[in-house]
Write a protein that holds these residues in place. Structure first.
Motif, PDB file in Angstrom:
ATOM      1  N   PRO A  31      45.300  27.084  32.938  1.00 38.67           N
ATOM      2  CA  PRO A  31      44.145  26.716  32.155  1.00 38.67           C
ATOM      3  C   PRO A  31      44.407  26.309  30.690  1.00 38.67           C
ATOM      4  N   HIS A  35      46.587  30.806  28.745  1.00 33.64           N
ATOM      5  CA  HIS A  35      46.426  31.314  30.168  1.00 33.64           C
ATOM      6  C   HIS A  35      47.309  30.853  30.952  1.00 33.64           C
ATOM      7  N   TRP A  39      44.195  31.101  38.237  1.00 28.28           N
ATOM      8  CA  TRP A  39      42.986  31.852  38.265  1.00 28.28           C
ATOM      9  C   TRP A  39      42.192  31.336  39.530  1.00 28.28           C
ATOM     10  N   TRP A  41      38.959  30.729  40.374  1.00 31.72           N
ATOM     11  CA  TRP A  41      37.854  29.657  40.188  1.00 31.72           C
ATOM     12  C   TRP A  41      38.336  28.462  39.250  1.00 31.72           C
ATOM     13  N   ASP A  42      39.232  28.831  38.306  1.00 30.82           N
ATOM     14  CA  ASP A  42      39.786  27.698  37.596  1.00 30.82           C
ATOM     15  C   ASP A  42      40.545  26.567  38.654  1.00 30.82           C
ATOM     16  N   GLN A 134      37.169  36.620  42.268  1.00 31.81           N
ATOM     17  CA  GLN A 134      36.267  35.665  41.373  1.00 31.81           C
ATOM     18  C   GLN A 134      35.387  34.938  42.096  1.00 31.81           C
ATOM     19  N   GLY A 190      33.885  36.250  36.217  1.00 37.15           N
ATOM     20  CA  GLY A 190      34.328  35.051  35.553  1.00 37.15           C
ATOM     21  C   GLY A 190      33.755  34.991  34.142  1.00 37.15           C
ATOM     22  N   ASP A 192      33.588  37.436  31.877  1.00 33.14           N
ATOM     23  CA  ASP A 192      34.029  38.545  31.388  1.00 33.14           C
ATOM     24  C   ASP A 192      33.127  39.817  30.681  1.00 33.14           C
ATOM     25  N   ILE A 377      34.198  37.059  24.536  1.00 30.66           N
ATOM     26  CA  ILE A 377      33.856  35.731  25.146  1.00 30.66           C
ATOM     27  C   ILE A 377      32.346  35.850  25.869  1.00 30.66           C
ATOM     28  N   TRP A 378      31.771  34.916  26.180  1.00 32.45           N
ATOM     29  CA  TRP A 378      30.562  34.720  27.369  1.00 32.45           C
ATOM     30  C   TRP A 378      29.314  35.667  26.438  1.00 32.45           C
ATOM     31  N   PHE A 436      41.659  23.239  27.384  1.00 34.49           N
ATOM     32  CA  PHE A 436      41.342  24.093  28.260  1.00 34.49           C
ATOM     33  C   PHE A 436      41.091  23.366  29.577  1.00 34.49           C
ATOM     34  N   TRP A 438      39.311  23.810  32.733  1.00 32.55           N
ATOM     35  CA  TRP A 438      38.200  23.455  33.304  1.00 32.55           C
ATOM     36  C   TRP A 438      37.105  22.542  32.389  1.00 32.55           C
TER      37      TRP A 438
HETATM   38  C1  GLC Z   1      38.618  33.997  30.836  1.00 28.86           C
HETATM   39  C2  GLC Z   1      37.212  33.529  31.580  1.00 28.86           C
HETATM   40  C3  GLC Z   1      37.520  33.479  33.195  1.00 28.86           C
HETATM   41  C4  GLC Z   1      38.406  32.350  33.315  1.00 28.86           C
HETATM   42  C5  GLC Z   1      39.963  33.186  32.882  1.00 28.86           C
HETATM   43  C6  GLC Z   1      41.034  31.826  33.012  1.00 28.86           C
HETATM   44  O1  GLC Z   1      39.045  35.037  31.255  1.00 28.86           O
HETATM   45  O2  GLC Z   1      36.373  34.544  31.391  1.00 28.86           O
HETATM   46  O3  GLC Z   1      36.224  33.005  33.677  1.00 28.86           O
HETATM   47  O4  GLC Z   1      38.917  32.438  34.845  1.00 28.86           O
HETATM   48  O5  GLC Z   1      39.608  33.321  31.386  1.00 28.86           O
HETATM   49  O6  GLC Z   1      40.735  30.542  32.267  1.00 28.86           O
END
Ligand code: GLC
Length: 452
Positions: A31, A35, A39, A41-42, A134, A190, A192, A377-378, A436, A438
């Protein structure tokens, strides 16, 4: 440089490749420099982005993740592929506070196994990946790959893998048998540190004997979360035991809605590929969707919420977040529910901010639009993966004005601030990582944004 070339350039810079001594060859897109791991869902989102210029890389991204799938179908939320150090060029701002985001500087990129890995791993599986899940978006991703790339033997080979993951989640993550999936840590959603989980963290703090006030700061939440993992480890990742303790048990909106939607999409792909089991996917989709529409809907608030299981009862987590809009992706959403969701989406006091869609509705006390560190975050900023889902769901419902507006807002954000991890919903300023993964989904929103 056009948009596609810009995304392609940083995707190339984030390519992780090597051979794992036990698991074999791997290739995926990290990502960001912050990161470096893979991951769940990424990788699904990355596959959709990659499909815009490299069909092989899109499929390899998923094949790499499924390489660690357990015999029982489980796929982890993170894989710690041990990349040897390589020299990469990343935006200077990624390394130095106040650095130039447009100047690329060489760094040594390394992904050693992180210190928390052992904490999140089930020793009966592997220490190369976590024991968490995830949002299972693979059905949706495979459908999009089908649309972009057409059928192939490799896509066909991925289909039963995805089905097996959904089967595993159904069998192991519905402790009360009500058709809804439970998560055992907020990172599994996802989203967090979304404030919807604040009461859950307070409960977990009390349960684990955490003495300090559980106010949501990065430090306290990290410490409570560690304690939650200590308990999960004490239960040896025995899922029925973990859920019996109810230290952290949430029937989560994001996971449940994207699971239902993923199953509908998986069924569609499976039918086209001639899989018998597509019928099973369809049956699961219907049951999963009904559970969401009936049980996660709060009639008095006219909103969808996650459900917390603190002990015997269940408590709706009444905080309006972007997850509350995701049911727009469910085909049997009732008209009255659709109207309520569209009202919230169009309401300037809630989600209709200058750079939508904020991760938390603006009238929630916990709404925090700021993007400067040290922020959890979020809790307010806008994320492009959510806009991607919502813009596509709206377009498919025929609400094309809103869909177009959202697609355009996403492209505007990237034009203004670059491919940042998230964005200030009032000013459009960027936060988090600079390039990043996504956020590249804007590529997949371009056609929608261009509609007149
Ligand atoms: C953060 C995000 C999560 C994502 C991860 C990797 O933890 O909240 O949704 O998968 O980063 O990008």
């Amino acid at each position: 440089m056009n948009l596609r070339e810009a995304v392609r350039a940083y995707y190339q810079a984030h390519r992780q490749e090597g051979v794992h001594p036990k698991l074999g060859p791997y290739r995926y897109t990290a990502p960001s420099e912050r990161h470096p791991y893979q991951w769940l869902w990424d990788s699904g989102f990355h596959a959709v982005v990659l499909a815009h210029w490299d069909a092989d890389a899109a499929l390899v991204e998923l094949e790499t993740l499924f390489r660690v799938q357990g015999d029982d179908g489980f796929v982890p939320h993170m894989v710690y592929w041990p990349m040897p150090p390589v020299v990469r060029r990343v935006p200077e701002a990624e390394r130095i506070l106040g650095g130039d985001p447009n100047r690329l500087v060489p760094i040594t990129w390394h992904s050693p196994v992180p210190p928390y890995a052992a904490f999140e791993a089930d020793p009966r599986r592997s220490d190369a990946h976590s024991a968490l899940v995830q949002p299972p978006i693979f059905g949706t991703v495979l459908l999009r790959l089908w649309e972009l790339l057409g059928p192939s033997e490799r896509l066909r080979a991925l289909w039963p893998r995805a089905l097996a993951l959904y089967r595993w989640i159904r069998q192991h993550r519905d402790p009360d048998g009500d058709g809804l999936v439970s998560i055992l840590q907020s990172r599994e959603s996802g989203l967090d540190y979304s404030p919807m989980y604040d009461p859950v963290w307070q409960h977990a703090a009390r349960r684990t004997g955490f003495l300090a006030d559980a106010a949501p700061t990065p430090d306290t939440l990290a410490r409570i979360s560690d304690r939650v993992f200590v308990e999960h480890n004490a239960d040896r990742w025995n899922l029925p035991a973990i859920f019996r303790r109810r230290v952290f048990d949430v029937e989560d909106l994001t996971v449940n809605v994207l699971m239902a939607r993923g199953l509908w999409d998986l069924a569609r792909v499976g039918e086209r590929l001639g899989f018998q089991e597509a019928r099973e996917a369809r049956r699961w989709a219907r049951a999963q969707e009904q559970a969401v529409l009936q049980r996660l809907w709060h009639e008095a608030d006219q909103a969808f919420y996650s459900l917390h299981h603190p002990d015997d009862g269940e408590v709706p987590l009444r905080c309006l977040t972007v997850a509350s809009l995701l049911p727009l992706g469910l085909p049997h959403l009732r008209d009255s529910q659709e109207r309520a969701l569209l009202r919230a989406l169009r309401d300037p006091a809630r989600f209709a901010l200058p750079y939508p869609v904020p991760s938390v509705a603006a009238d929630e006390p916990a709404f925090d639009p700021e993007v400067q560190p040290p922020r959890l975050i979020w809790r307010g900023p806008t994320w492009i993966n959510m806009n991607w889902f919502l813009a596509r769901f709206l377009a498919e419902r025929g609400v094309r004005d809103d869909a177009r507006r959202l697609a355009r807002a996403s492209l505007d954000l990237v034009q203004k601030s670059g491919f940042r991890e998230y964005f200030h919903p009032l000013t459009g300023a960027g936060g988090g990582a600079f390039q990043f993964g996504w956020t590249g989904l804007v590529l997949d929103l371009q056609d929608l944004a261009a509609e007149s």
